[in-house]
Design a protein around this motif. Structure first.
Motif, short mmCIF file in Angstrom:
data_model
loop_
_atom_site.label_atom_id
_atom_site.label_comp_id
_atom_site.label_asym_id
_atom_site.label_seq_id
_atom_site.Cartn_x
_atom_site.Cartn_y
_atom_site.Cartn_z
N VAL A 188 -1.47 5.64 7.10
CA VAL A 188 0.15 5.37 6.71
C VAL A 188 -0.05 5.75 5.17
O VAL A 188 -0.86 5.85 4.58
CB VAL A 188 -0.05 3.67 6.73
CG1 VAL A 188 1.17 3.40 5.91
CG2 VAL A 188 -0.23 3.00 7.90
N ASN A 189 1.27 6.15 5.06
CA ASN A 189 1.55 7.15 3.94
C ASN A 189 1.30 5.96 2.60
O ASN A 189 1.91 4.87 2.73
CB ASN A 189 2.72 7.65 3.74
CG ASN A 189 3.01 8.57 2.50
OD1 ASN A 189 2.24 9.07 1.81
ND2 ASN A 189 4.19 8.53 2.02
N GLY A 190 0.55 6.32 1.72
CA GLY A 190 0.15 5.41 0.48
C GLY A 190 -1.02 4.49 0.77
O GLY A 190 -1.25 3.75 -0.30
N VAL A 191 -1.60 4.55 1.71
CA VAL A 191 -2.88 3.67 2.17
C VAL A 191 -4.03 4.38 2.07
O VAL A 191 -4.06 5.32 2.92
CB VAL A 191 -2.65 2.92 3.28
CG1 VAL A 191 -3.76 2.03 3.54
CG2 VAL A 191 -1.48 1.83 3.30
N VAL A 230 -7.90 1.17 -0.42
CA VAL A 230 -6.94 0.25 -0.06
C VAL A 230 -7.24 -0.45 1.09
O VAL A 230 -7.20 -1.73 1.48
CB VAL A 230 -5.60 0.72 -0.33
CG1 VAL A 230 -4.54 -0.46 0.36
CG2 VAL A 230 -5.14 1.05 -1.79
N THR A 238 1.32 -8.75 1.99
CA THR A 238 1.56 -8.70 0.39
C THR A 238 0.44 -9.58 -0.01
O THR A 238 0.42 -9.39 -1.40
CB THR A 238 2.87 -8.98 0.06
OG1 THR A 238 3.35 -10.32 0.36
CG2 THR A 238 3.74 -7.96 0.38
N ILE A 268 -1.79 -4.29 -1.68
CA ILE A 268 -0.42 -4.16 -0.53
C ILE A 268 0.77 -4.95 -1.49
O ILE A 268 0.75 -6.18 -1.72
CB ILE A 268 -1.03 -4.86 0.69
CG1 ILE A 268 -2.05 -4.30 1.33
CG2 ILE A 268 0.41 -4.60 1.37
CD1 ILE A 268 -1.99 -2.78 1.53
N LYS A 293 6.57 -2.98 -0.25
CA LYS A 293 6.94 -1.53 0.19
C LYS A 293 5.97 -1.13 1.15
O LYS A 293 6.19 -0.54 2.02
CB LYS A 293 7.54 -0.46 -0.89
CG LYS A 293 8.78 -0.73 -1.63
CD LYS A 293 8.99 0.24 -2.55
CE LYS A 293 10.35 -0.03 -3.28
NZ LYS A 293 10.57 1.19 -4.23
N THR A 294 4.73 -1.26 0.70
CA THR A 294 3.51 -0.71 1.35
C THR A 294 3.34 -1.51 2.65
O THR A 294 3.06 -1.26 3.77
CB THR A 294 2.09 -0.90 0.72
OG1 THR A 294 2.50 -0.07 -0.46
CG2 THR A 294 1.21 -0.12 1.49
N ARG A 302 5.89 -0.37 4.93
CA ARG A 302 5.64 0.87 5.68
C ARG A 302 4.47 0.86 6.91
O ARG A 302 4.39 1.39 7.58
CB ARG A 302 5.07 1.68 4.41
CG ARG A 302 4.87 3.14 4.83
CD ARG A 302 4.51 4.09 3.92
NE ARG A 302 5.48 3.95 2.81
CZ ARG A 302 4.85 3.61 1.53
NH1 ARG A 302 3.90 3.03 1.27
NH2 ARG A 302 6.08 3.57 0.44
N ILE A 303 3.68 -0.16 6.40
CA ILE A 303 2.37 -0.56 7.47
C ILE A 303 3.02 -1.01 8.60
O ILE A 303 2.69 -0.50 9.79
CB ILE A 303 1.40 -1.58 6.81
CG1 ILE A 303 0.62 -0.79 5.66
CG2 ILE A 303 0.50 -2.09 7.97
CD1 ILE A 303 -0.32 -1.68 5.05
#
Length: 208
Positions: free
Chosen positions: A76-79, A83, A109, A114, A117-118, A121-122
């Protein structure tokens, strides 16, 4: 590619263990380092070999199912790997999969690292990609999927709520954590992070 390691735990820290495999020590970052220290004799750690420009890192897990979930998360982008480790430390794999499939942003969250937004996205990226992980969600039952409790706005309480869930995932009981929190409250700062509280709590737990 290193698929797994088998040996004895020679050393451990809050985020990794060192496994002695026939005289060679491998540093392996894991969401639950203390889980492995409770095992007797040789242990088996299923690994992900992560290569970047400035380092080669090993991330290890107690089961192939957890390893698969880790690999889905880092897709996943950003993870990133760190994280993803925090996410797996803060929740049981079955509960995490169910949260993603049920699009429970609130649950996600509450996990370390997290944001909203993340979390979204997940859910978007993984909701339909977790059926082949190998976890038996039917046998696990809905009791595993319990939203983390809503806590007061107070930063200290919120940070401890996150830290507490991560510590429970490591196997500590409510009674042990209540005792530790009672002793920590006087030393907690207003801007204390969940990671900092986890380290302080583990130090207190080791001291007994």
């Amino acid at each position: 590619m290193i698929d797994f390691l088998r040996g004895q735990v020679a050393h451990f820290e809050t985020d990794h263990i060192v496994i002695d495999v026939q005289g060679v020590g491998y540093r392996v970052f894991t969401p639950n380092p203390y889980l492995f220290t409770k095992m007797e004799g040789d242990i088996t750690v299923y690994t992900h070999h992560h290569v970047r420009e400035d380092a080669m890192l090993l991330f290890g897990f107690s089961s192939r199912e957890q390893l698969k979930l880790f690999r889905r998360l880092i897709d996943v982008n950003g993870v990133g790997p760190k994280v993803a480790l925090g996410v797996l430390a803060g929740s049981k794999p079955e509960a995490l999969v169910m949260a993603i499939q049920q699009e429970n942003v609130v649950f996600l969250t509450k996990l370390p690292g997290i944001g909203k937004k993340t979390a979204q996205r997940i859910i978007l990226d993984l909701k339909d990609k977790l059926d082949n992980i190998g976890l038996d969600l039917t046998a696990a039952g809905a009791s595993l999927f319990v939203d983390m409790p809503t806590v007061a706005v107070d930063t200290e309480v919120e940070a401890w709520s996150e830290a507490r869930e991560a510590l429970k995932a490591l196997g500590y009981t409510d009674a042990e954590l209540d005792r530790v929190w009672h002793g920590l409250q006087e030393r907690v700062h207003a801007d204390e992070s969940a990671d900092s509280l986890i380290k302080k709590a583990l130090q207190a737990l080791f001291k007994g």
